[in-house]
Design a protein around this motif. Sequence first.
Motif, PDB file in Angstrom:
ATOM      1  N   ASN A 113      -5.680  15.197   0.897  1.00 38.33           N
ATOM      2  CA  ASN A 113      -5.827  16.554   0.432  1.00 38.33           C
ATOM      3  C   ASN A 113      -7.125  16.540  -0.627  1.00 38.33           C
ATOM      4  O   ASN A 113      -7.043  15.940  -1.513  1.00 38.33           O
ATOM      5  CB  ASN A 113      -4.485  16.954  -0.234  1.00 38.33           C
ATOM      6  N   VAL A 114      -8.414  17.353  -0.164  1.00 35.51           N
ATOM      7  CA  VAL A 114      -9.283  17.313  -1.188  1.00 35.51           C
ATOM      8  C   VAL A 114      -8.944  18.389  -1.878  1.00 35.51           C
ATOM      9  O   VAL A 114      -9.017  19.696  -1.477  1.00 35.51           O
ATOM     10  CB  VAL A 114     -10.490  17.770  -0.424  1.00 35.51           C
TER      11      VAL A 114
ATOM     12  N   ILE B 204      -1.677  10.396   0.911  1.00 35.56           N
ATOM     13  CA  ILE B 204      -0.385  10.245   1.302  1.00 35.56           C
ATOM     14  C   ILE B 204      -0.571   9.327   2.723  1.00 35.56           C
ATOM     15  O   ILE B 204      -1.283   9.492   3.592  1.00 35.56           O
ATOM     16  CB  ILE B 204       0.472  11.465   1.925  1.00 35.56           C
ATOM     17  N   VAL B 205       0.207   8.093   2.445  1.00 36.95           N
ATOM     18  CA  VAL B 205      -0.006   7.002   3.453  1.00 36.95           C
ATOM     19  C   VAL B 205       1.210   7.133   4.254  1.00 36.95           C
ATOM     20  O   VAL B 205       2.285   7.082   3.477  1.00 36.95           O
ATOM     21  CB  VAL B 205      -0.139   5.512   3.007  1.00 36.95           C
ATOM     22  N   ARG B 206       1.565   6.884   5.693  1.00 37.06           N
ATOM     23  CA  ARG B 206       2.627   7.307   6.416  1.00 37.06           C
ATOM     24  C   ARG B 206       2.755   6.026   7.247  1.00 37.06           C
ATOM     25  O   ARG B 206       1.758   5.522   7.948  1.00 37.06           O
ATOM     26  CB  ARG B 206       2.860   8.575   7.038  1.00 37.06           C
TER      27      ARG B 206
ATOM     28  N   TYR C  56       0.777  -1.165   0.112  1.00 39.25           N
ATOM     29  CA  TYR C  56      -0.103   0.046  -0.113  1.00 39.25           C
ATOM     30  C   TYR C  56       0.828   1.408   0.076  1.00 39.25           C
ATOM     31  O   TYR C  56       0.248   2.263   0.351  1.00 39.25           O
ATOM     32  CB  TYR C  56      -0.894   0.009   1.175  1.00 39.25           C
ATOM     33  N   GLY C  57       2.277   0.849  -0.211  1.00 37.76           N
ATOM     34  CA  GLY C  57       2.919   2.533  -0.155  1.00 37.76           C
ATOM     35  C   GLY C  57       3.557   2.963   0.877  1.00 37.76           C
ATOM     36  O   GLY C  57       4.213   3.867   1.144  1.00 37.76           O
TER      37      GLY C  57
ATOM     38  N   ASN D 132      -0.586   5.766  -1.533  1.00 36.01           N
ATOM     39  CA  ASN D 132      -0.020   7.197  -1.993  1.00 36.01           C
ATOM     40  C   ASN D 132      -0.688   7.086  -3.478  1.00 36.01           C
ATOM     41  O   ASN D 132      -0.379   6.312  -4.212  1.00 36.01           O
ATOM     42  CB  ASN D 132       1.399   7.049  -2.146  1.00 36.01           C
ATOM     43  N   SER D 133      -1.592   8.381  -3.497  1.00 37.34           N
ATOM     44  CA  SER D 133      -1.961   8.413  -5.159  1.00 37.34           C
ATOM     45  C   SER D 133      -2.434  10.050  -5.103  1.00 37.34           C
ATOM     46  O   SER D 133      -2.727  10.793  -4.223  1.00 37.34           O
ATOM     47  CB  SER D 133      -2.980   7.688  -5.136  1.00 37.34           C
ATOM     48  N   GLU D 134      -2.654  10.283  -6.476  1.00 40.75           N
ATOM     49  CA  GLU D 134      -3.128  11.735  -6.455  1.00 40.75           C
ATOM     50  C   GLU D 134      -4.100  11.423  -8.040  1.00 40.75           C
ATOM     51  O   GLU D 134      -3.284  11.455  -8.937  1.00 40.75           O
ATOM     52  CB  GLU D 134      -2.157  12.852  -6.851  1.00 40.75           C
TER      53      GLU D 134
END
Length: 136
Positions: free
Chosen positions: A23-24, A134-136, A6-7, A108-110
Amino acid sequence: PQASMYGGYGHQGGGAIHRLEVNVQEARGLPKKDLFGKSDPYAVLELKHHRYTTRCVKNTLNPVWYEQFAFSNLTHSDRLVISLWDRDRLGKDDFLGQVILTGQQLQNSESWYSLRARVGTMDSVGGEIKLKLIVR
């Protein structure tokens, strides 16, 4: 730690996400729900027991927000529901569409996501929303 598919880095076998930042960014092609003028859209993000709302953007079918929200201690079985609404001064707000992200989509994607009707309804929906995850 072992890198997950999943990044991010999670516990082996646990599939934990320590932090998910959403982030919308913007939406486009929203349906016109008001009799006069355009829509006054805002987004609602719901995950587990958390609920966040963006600001309302007046008189547009293509709102721009760029607002960031964070969720902690998630698993890949959790569902992130983002619904768009048209704020009405009189009466209840109108549903514009929603996106539900689960499992492998929480990475993680946009990208742009098509807005869908709520399950079991005949909602008149349309348009897309752009999200950055964003995955942390």
